[in-house]
Design an enzyme around this catalytic site. Structure first.
Site, short mmCIF file in Angstrom:
data_model
loop_
_atom_site.label_atom_id
_atom_site.label_comp_id
_atom_site.label_asym_id
_atom_site.label_seq_id
_atom_site.Cartn_x
_atom_site.Cartn_y
_atom_site.Cartn_z
N LYS A 107 0.84 -1.19 0.00
CA LYS A 107 0.00 0.00 0.00
C LYS A 107 0.87 1.24 0.00
O LYS A 107 1.98 1.14 0.53
CB LYS A 107 -0.96 0.03 1.18
CG LYS A 107 -0.41 -0.30 2.57
CD LYS A 107 0.71 0.46 3.21
CE LYS A 107 0.63 1.92 3.44
NZ LYS A 107 1.88 2.44 4.11
N TYR A 126 -4.74 4.02 6.26
CA TYR A 126 -5.27 3.04 7.23
C TYR A 126 -6.64 3.47 7.74
O TYR A 126 -7.52 2.64 7.95
CB TYR A 126 -4.30 2.84 8.40
CG TYR A 126 -3.09 2.02 8.01
CD1 TYR A 126 -3.16 0.63 7.97
CD2 TYR A 126 -1.90 2.63 7.65
CE1 TYR A 126 -2.06 -0.12 7.58
CE2 TYR A 126 -0.80 1.89 7.25
CZ TYR A 126 -0.89 0.51 7.22
OH TYR A 126 0.19 -0.24 6.82
P1 NAD Z 1 12.38 1.34 2.55
O1 NAD Z 1 12.93 2.62 2.09
O2 NAD Z 1 12.84 0.80 3.86
O3 NAD Z 1 12.62 0.20 1.45
C1 NAD Z 1 12.40 0.42 0.08
C2 NAD Z 1 13.29 -0.49 -0.73
O4 NAD Z 1 13.12 -0.20 -2.11
C3 NAD Z 1 14.78 -0.28 -0.40
O5 NAD Z 1 15.41 -1.52 -0.28
C4 NAD Z 1 15.30 0.46 -1.63
O6 NAD Z 1 16.66 0.15 -1.91
C5 NAD Z 1 14.40 -0.08 -2.72
N1 NAD Z 1 14.31 0.78 -3.90
C6 NAD Z 1 14.26 0.31 -5.15
N2 NAD Z 1 14.24 1.32 -6.03
C7 NAD Z 1 14.30 2.45 -5.32
C8 NAD Z 1 14.31 3.83 -5.68
N3 NAD Z 1 14.24 4.24 -6.95
N4 NAD Z 1 14.34 4.73 -4.69
C9 NAD Z 1 14.38 4.37 -3.39
N5 NAD Z 1 14.37 3.05 -3.00
C10 NAD Z 1 14.34 2.11 -3.95
O7 NAD Z 1 10.80 1.51 2.54
P2 NAD Z 1 9.73 0.59 3.25
O8 NAD Z 1 9.36 1.19 4.55
O9 NAD Z 1 10.18 -0.81 3.23
O10 NAD Z 1 8.46 0.81 2.28
C11 NAD Z 1 8.35 0.14 1.04
C12 NAD Z 1 6.87 -0.01 0.67
O11 NAD Z 1 6.22 -0.77 1.67
C13 NAD Z 1 6.09 1.30 0.57
O12 NAD Z 1 5.16 1.23 -0.46
C14 NAD Z 1 5.39 1.40 1.91
O13 NAD Z 1 4.19 2.16 1.87
C15 NAD Z 1 5.12 -0.06 2.19
N6 NAD Z 1 5.02 -0.35 3.64
C16 NAD Z 1 3.97 -1.04 4.09
C17 NAD Z 1 3.84 -1.34 5.42
C18 NAD Z 1 2.69 -2.14 5.92
O14 NAD Z 1 2.52 -2.25 7.13
N7 NAD Z 1 1.90 -2.73 5.05
C19 NAD Z 1 4.81 -0.89 6.33
C20 NAD Z 1 5.91 -0.19 5.83
C21 NAD Z 1 6.00 0.08 4.48
#
Ligand code: NAD
Length: 372
Positions: free
Chosen positions: A138, A223
């Site tokens: 999401k 949410y």
């Molecule tokens: P994060 O920044 O920790 O991780 C993102 C990953 O994507 C990194 O490993 C990064 O290297 C990679 N990536 C690939 N291409 C990229 C680019 N062009 N720019 C930046 N990063 C790039 O983020 P996250 O917190 O893991 O969030 C990722 C997704 O998960 C988002 O869509 C977020 O909304 C979702 N999320 C959902 C929940 C949930 O509870 N459902 C919780 C946290 C995050």
């Protein structure tokens, strides 16, 4: 004695690792089946090995029906360390340039996209074209138009699209939804959703409109939007919204800091919600009906989710939500089961349409009518 035990442990670990190497080895293929039921597990490639993927990967170690069998990352070191940690053979590790080759990998059924929001659209379409199911985090995309294209692409490719709505499998949440369906609260008249936290690092992608697609609303406010829909049990027909911004330097143009929004439902029920990146302790749902109420606090954190109703305390056991989600998604994707609260692309698209209507209501300072 101590060093001997260490040596034995080391041999055992490396033998276990070795025994699984190679995607066609009999041990690896056995590892892809549920030992209790002997049924195949859902074989999942994780795309984007960041902080949430880390949580998902850990929780998946307790899954009976889903297993990590592939990895997609732009960082070769991560592919190496995650590959070893989660027993993913080299043949099933990809980067963002070559992942279309999953098309010919029999050990990947689905890709779980866990990258920044703006990337979900293009990545979903590529995975669908490769003939694999998509589980997308999401918000599903950064616009309703993109969301619709993702739904259409998956339909065209004959694959399913699911959104990582983990609360849809959380037992206390499901109990409230069940009680509402049974009529325990009577006619629903009001929902309140509070979703927010104080966001840190001003340079993170979540505060970059190009990668995030917005601010708090698309990340955490979603949410309350999604919760309003499954708690009330109806789709909203209008929205009103107001924005406040105390720090325009940190929350630039197009990145919302705090939005209060209201939703109206066909029955006459209303919802009043707060979405913010600038306040802590905001993770609370309250549902009110003619005969009683339910409250969840925390309502959408990683758990345990706590709450009560006018009839009882909500005391369902806590299991990591992502474990429950991935086992349930295995059943949806492999057996066609229908979850109590939908998690398909259409469900994700409805939230995107509401998000757009909320932004429009802020911009135009007026009530926006919705058709979902
Ligand atoms: P994060 O920044 O920790 O991780 C993102 C990953 O994507 C990194 O490993 C990064 O290297 C990679 N990536 C690939 N291409 C990229 C680019 N062009 N720019 C930046 N990063 C790039 O983020 P996250 O917190 O893991 O969030 C990722 C997704 O998960 C988002 O869509 C977020 O909304 C979702 N999320 C959902 C929940 C949930 O509870 N459902 C919780 C946290 C995050």
């Amino acid at each position: 004695m101590k060093s001997r035990r260490k040596f034995i442990e080391k041999v055992a670990i490396s033998t276990a690792g070795l025994s699984l190497v190679g995607w066609n080895s009999p041990n690896y293929l056995m590892h892809l089946h549920n030992p209790a039921s002997k049924e195949p597990k859902l074989k999942v490639a994780l795309m984007g090995l960041g902080s949430y993927a880390n949580r998902v990967a850990k929780a998946m170690q307790q899954c009976n029906k889903a297993i990590i069998t592939g990895l997609i990352s732009g960082t070769p070191e991560k592919l190496e360390t995650w590959g070893e940690k989660y027993n993913v053979p080299k043949e099933s590790r990809y980067n963002y340039e070559n992942f279309d080759a999953i098309a010919s990998n029999p050990n990947i059924d689905a890709v779980y996209i866990i990258t920044p929001n703006a990337l979900h659209h293009g990545q979903t379409i590529r995975v669908a074209k490769a003939g694999k199911h998509v589980i997308c985090e999401k918000p599903m995309a950064i616009s309703a138009q993109e969301g619709k294209e993702m739904v259409d692409a998956c339909k065209k490719a004959g694959v399913k699209l699911l959104v990582g709505y983990r609360m849809h499998f959380e037992p206390n949440t499901l109990e409230v939804v069940n009680m509402r369906k049974q009529g325990d609260f009577g006619k629903i008249d009001f929902f309140q959703g509070l979703s927010g936290f104080n966001i840190g690092d001003p340079n993170q992608w979540r505060l970059d409109k190009a990668l995030a697609g917005g601010g708090a609303l698309v990340d955490i406010g979603i949410y309350s939007i999604n919760g309003a829909r499954y708690m009330v049990g109806e789709e909203p027909i209008w929205v009103t919204a107001q924005e406040t911004k105390t720090n325009p330097e940190k929350f630039k143009e197009g990145v919302d800091e705090t939005i209060q929004f209201q939703l109206g439902f066909p029955s006459g029920a209303v919802a009043s919600c707060l979405s913010t990146y600038a306040m802590n302790n905001l993770d609370k749902f309250f549902l009110n009906g003619a005969k009683g109420f339910a409250q969840l606090h925390p309502a959408t954190g990683y758990g345990p989710i706590k709450g009560s109703t006018h009839l009882k305390a909500l005391t369902e056991d806590h299991t990591p939500q992502q474990t429950l989600q991935m086992d349930a998604m295995a059943d949806i994707l492999l057996k066609g089961t229908e979850p109590a609260i939908p998690v398909n692309g259409e469900e994700g698209l409805k939230d995107l349409k509401i998000i757009e209507a909320i932004y429009k209501a802020v911009d135009q300072s007026k009530k926006i009518t919705l058709t979902l």
